[in-house]
Design an enzyme around this catalytic site. Structure first.
Site, short mmCIF file in Angstrom:
data_model
loop_
_atom_site.label_atom_id
_atom_site.label_comp_id
_atom_site.label_asym_id
_atom_site.label_seq_id
_atom_site.Cartn_x
_atom_site.Cartn_y
_atom_site.Cartn_z
N ASP A 79 0.86 -1.38 0.13
CA ASP A 79 0.11 -0.14 0.03
C ASP A 79 0.70 1.39 0.16
O ASP A 79 1.96 1.22 0.92
CB ASP A 79 -0.86 -0.03 1.14
CG ASP A 79 -2.21 -0.25 1.06
OD1 ASP A 79 -2.78 -0.58 -0.07
OD2 ASP A 79 -3.00 -0.78 2.23
N GLU A 110 -5.66 4.01 -3.20
CA GLU A 110 -6.99 4.31 -3.00
C GLU A 110 -7.51 5.52 -3.88
O GLU A 110 -6.92 6.37 -4.07
CB GLU A 110 -7.62 4.67 -1.51
CG GLU A 110 -6.97 3.61 -0.54
CD GLU A 110 -7.38 4.08 0.80
OE1 GLU A 110 -8.08 4.92 1.12
OE2 GLU A 110 -6.99 3.09 1.59
N GLU A 177 -14.02 -2.42 -1.71
CA GLU A 177 -14.15 -2.58 -0.17
C GLU A 177 -15.49 -2.25 0.15
O GLU A 177 -16.02 -0.92 -0.17
CB GLU A 177 -12.98 -1.84 0.51
CG GLU A 177 -13.30 -1.92 2.03
CD GLU A 177 -12.07 -1.75 2.90
OE1 GLU A 177 -10.93 -1.43 2.07
OE2 GLU A 177 -12.13 -1.66 3.92
O1 KIV Z 1 -4.58 -1.97 3.97
C1 KIV Z 1 -5.26 -3.04 4.12
O2 KIV Z 1 -5.02 -3.95 4.80
C2 KIV Z 1 -6.35 -2.95 2.97
C3 KIV Z 1 -7.23 -3.99 2.93
C4 KIV Z 1 -8.20 -3.75 3.89
C5 KIV Z 1 -7.81 -4.63 1.63
O3 KIV Z 1 -6.27 -2.13 2.16
#
Ligand code: KIV
Length: 261
Positions: A79, A110, A177
């Site tokens: 991420d 995102e 989500e």
């Molecule tokens: O940060 C995370 O773990 C996520 C999941 C909720 C998909 O983005």
């Protein structure tokens, strides 16, 4: 790359995904699920934060790097944290740092309408990106305010539009989500890249859960509806700790077997 075959819609089996933040967990998960995400959910799961807005590049860099070393078979996703991809320049600069330190196969960001230019820019720079739409946790200070999306026709259509645009701009997959079952089905049937759902029904091409939720390791007693506990870590490990405590008090541990001579 062979690992990427799971992201082709023709891949016949649903894609299984879990998060991992530490090398020991990554080692257990590797090869047992198709995709492992170093999610910024580590903010709440590991650092006790109320949301993911406090997660920094340094946190993602260090967790990403140690997890990366243990993953040999599964696809590795990382991420990008809050406010590190607000514009094209920042996004590319920070993406390069994360790619250099953590070597993931893909980055996840995102997405809303305004962030589509960022997605396009990263793809143009040959970075593999997953577009996370629906409920995007980085937009919430208070997770109690999160509500399921896709109930109104307007929400449904705008999510479909965002998913289609993500595909057109070159995202490798779309993570959905907390959206309604019919919206997830509609999106999945109308794009040719895979959908990976969390709280987004069985109609998605894949599923993801936070590992800590899977084993009930969370400090949060209030669990979202989509969380299924497969193992009661709290209870089982709680009993082990009680046993250890008792053995220490009774001087049963360490016995001679665990002592040096
Ligand atoms: O940060 C995370 O773990 C996520 C999941 C909720 C998909 O983005």
């Amino acid at each position: 790359m062979k690992k990427f075959k799971i992201l082709h819609k023709s891949f016949s089996k649903p894609i299984s995904c879990l998060t991992a933040y530490s090398p020991s967990i990554a080692k257990i998960l590797d090869g047992k699920v198709d995709l492992i995400l170093v999610g910024d959910s580590l903010g709440s799961a590991l650092y006790g934060m109320k949301n993911t807005q406090g997660v920094t590049m340094d946190m993602m860099k260090s967790h990403g790097a140690v997890v990366n070393k243990e993953i040999k078979k599964s696809l590795k996703v990382l991420d990008m944290p809050y406010k590190t991809y607000d514009n094209k320049i920042d996004a590319y600069r920070n993406a390069k740092i994360l790619l250099y330190h953590c070597k993931p196969d893909l980055l996840k960001i995102e997405i809303n309408e305004k962030k589509l230019v960022v997605l396009k820019h990263l793809v143009d720079k040959k970075i593999n990106v997953i577009s996370h739409i629906g409920v995007t946790p980085q937009s919430y200070k208070n997770f109690n305010k999160i509500k399921v999306l896709g109930r109104t026709n307007k929400e449904k259509q705008s999510l479909l539009k965002l998913a289609k645009k993500s595909e057109t701009l070159g995202a490798k997959a779309v993570l959905l989500e907390c959206i309604t079952t019919d919206t997830a089905k509609l999106i999945t049937e109308n794009i040719s890249i895979p959908t990976i759902g969390i709280g987004a029904s069985r109609y998605c091409n894949g599923q993801i859960l936070v590992f800590d939720d899977l084993i009930n390791l969370s400090t949060n007693d209030k669990k979202p509806r989509f969380v299924k506990n497969y193992f009661n870590f709290n209870k089982i490990v709680g009993n082990v700790v009680k046993k250890y405590n008792k053995e220490v008090k009774l001087k049963k541990f360490p016995s001679s077997k665990f002592s040096y001579y």
